[in-house]
Write a protein that holds these residues in place. Sequence first.
Motif, PDB file in Angstrom:
ATOM      1  N   UNK A 380       0.946  -1.133  -0.021  1.00  0.00           N
ATOM      2  CA  UNK A 380       0.098   0.030  -0.071  1.00  0.00           C
ATOM      3  C   UNK A 380       0.827   1.139   0.056  1.00  0.00           C
ATOM      4  N   UNK A 381       0.487   2.219  -0.767  1.00  0.00           N
ATOM      5  CA  UNK A 381       1.052   3.775  -0.805  1.00  0.00           C
ATOM      6  C   UNK A 381       0.276   4.475  -1.192  1.00  0.00           C
ATOM      7  N   UNK A 420      -7.310  -0.823  -0.692  1.00  0.00           N
ATOM      8  CA  UNK A 420      -5.986   0.070  -0.673  1.00  0.00           C
ATOM      9  C   UNK A 420      -4.913  -0.549  -1.192  1.00  0.00           C
ATOM     10  N   UNK A 421      -4.916  -1.910  -0.733  1.00  0.00           N
ATOM     11  CA  UNK A 421      -3.812  -2.952  -1.291  1.00  0.00           C
ATOM     12  C   UNK A 421      -3.566  -3.332  -2.690  1.00  0.00           C
ATOM     13  N   UNK A 422      -2.499  -3.136  -3.262  1.00  0.00           N
ATOM     14  CA  UNK A 422      -2.102  -3.727  -4.575  1.00  0.00           C
ATOM     15  C   UNK A 422      -1.726  -5.128  -4.238  1.00  0.00           C
ATOM     16  N   UNK A 423      -2.157  -6.042  -5.090  1.00  0.00           N
ATOM     17  CA  UNK A 423      -1.553  -7.337  -5.086  1.00  0.00           C
ATOM     18  C   UNK A 423      -0.908  -7.611  -6.719  1.00  0.00           C
ATOM     19  N   UNK A 424      -0.002  -8.609  -6.636  1.00  0.00           N
ATOM     20  CA  UNK A 424       0.567  -9.085  -7.718  1.00  0.00           C
ATOM     21  C   UNK A 424      -0.055 -10.371  -8.334  1.00  0.00           C
ATOM     22  N   UNK A 425       0.131 -10.857  -9.590  1.00  0.00           N
ATOM     23  CA  UNK A 425      -0.541 -11.955  -9.983  1.00  0.00           C
ATOM     24  C   UNK A 425      -0.132 -13.262  -9.310  1.00  0.00           C
ATOM     25  N   UNK A 426       0.975 -13.148  -8.837  1.00  0.00           N
ATOM     26  CA  UNK A 426       1.650 -14.513  -8.236  1.00  0.00           C
ATOM     27  C   UNK A 426       1.044 -14.595  -6.799  1.00  0.00           C
TER      28      UNK A 426
END
Length: 437
Positions: A380-381, A420-426
């Motif tokens: 998050x940022x 608010x959290x960004x996640x990666x595909x992995x």
Amino acid sequence: MSGGPPGFVLGGTSSGVGKTVATLAIAKALEDAGYAVQPAKAGPDFIDPSHHEAVAGRPSRTLDLWLEGEDGLRRNYSRGEGDICVVEGVMGLYDGDGSSTAMVAETLELPVVLVVDAKAGMESVAATALGFREYADEIGRDVEVAGVVAQRAHGGRHEAGIHDALPKDLEYFGRIPPNSDLEIPDRHLGLHMGEEAPLPEEALSEAAETLEIDRLAAAASEATVPDAPLEESADVATRVAVASDAAFCFRYPATLERFRDRADVVTFSPVAGDPVPDCDGVYLPGGYPELHAAGLESSGTLEELGRLASEGLPVLGECGGLMAMSRSLTTADGDSHEMAAILPADVTMHDRYRALDHVELEAIDGTLTADAGERIRGHEFHYSSADVDADARFAFETVRGDGIDGDHDGLTEYDSLGTYTHVHAESGAFDRFLEQL
């Protein structure tokens, strides 16, 4: 299975030492020498990679152990193309508990080229490089510091003093000359996107000319091959609409790759007023909706999206996507604009960032991106805060990070979710999302 192109990691002595400029200059020099460059970025960043792509002509890959795990990081690297991969580090070489530059280099078994600020030093540049090399042994990390690029170094006696002071087993890979044109202006959430504020071609070419490009190319080594390839998915008829414009520009290449591997993907621009495409689900990535709030309010796309969500269309929003899914967005100037009104929240921008961290979430109940009790990792940022209704429903408890209210993240309403959290595909989150459609 291929481990991707040979590469090296550009590690800095600290934040602000000029790693991005060095990365762009090296990519430019390699491209000019006839190499096809695959750029990459250690750490959860969307902005530096936009600069990489502007110079190298291919999307930059995100390499973060917290987001992807060891094998996921290796898989992501292995999907790179070209002749040489240039990985820009994050912060200082050893900084960061979740995924430092040194940890990324160690996981991939790639050498480190240390970027050192030589503005007011000569022999001290060699001492700094030696210290960074020896520190790896002190903390038990298998990291090879192969040599240095001298940032903000003049030629002549200055350059010769740096070169001559280095021991024979530390290569001198050249210098980046001091030049005020080699500055990327700040913006909240980082730097300007590459297509908005590219470095002047002349200044970048000048920097490229003072690099030892043959030595840099020779330093690149093969990366560790992942233990297991990505599992292939059966053909599906799912169609995903992805918002893509200046307001929604923070997305990893791996996310779109994962979507395209498993679904039909169509993009649309809420800022331009595009109608929501006929689809099974919508993904709103992060970006700068606050800079385009008036246009988003008047375009009609968010209003349509709100209606479709209320009728059961799943919408997944991350950070800027969460902001657009709220009832209203108030800019730092105090102007308030109506958004999609999918989620029971009102968002306000602030002058200072409100959260910055790697994040771990635990799903309270089954949701769009996780099963009940499952944990997912992200980052998050953001400079905004969300004022939520008292009866708002959260999808996650925060194990690490701030989320929306310090204890929770993931507002959920209808069949939609905003975090608010960004996640990666992995992380597996997008696989779960597609399975729900």
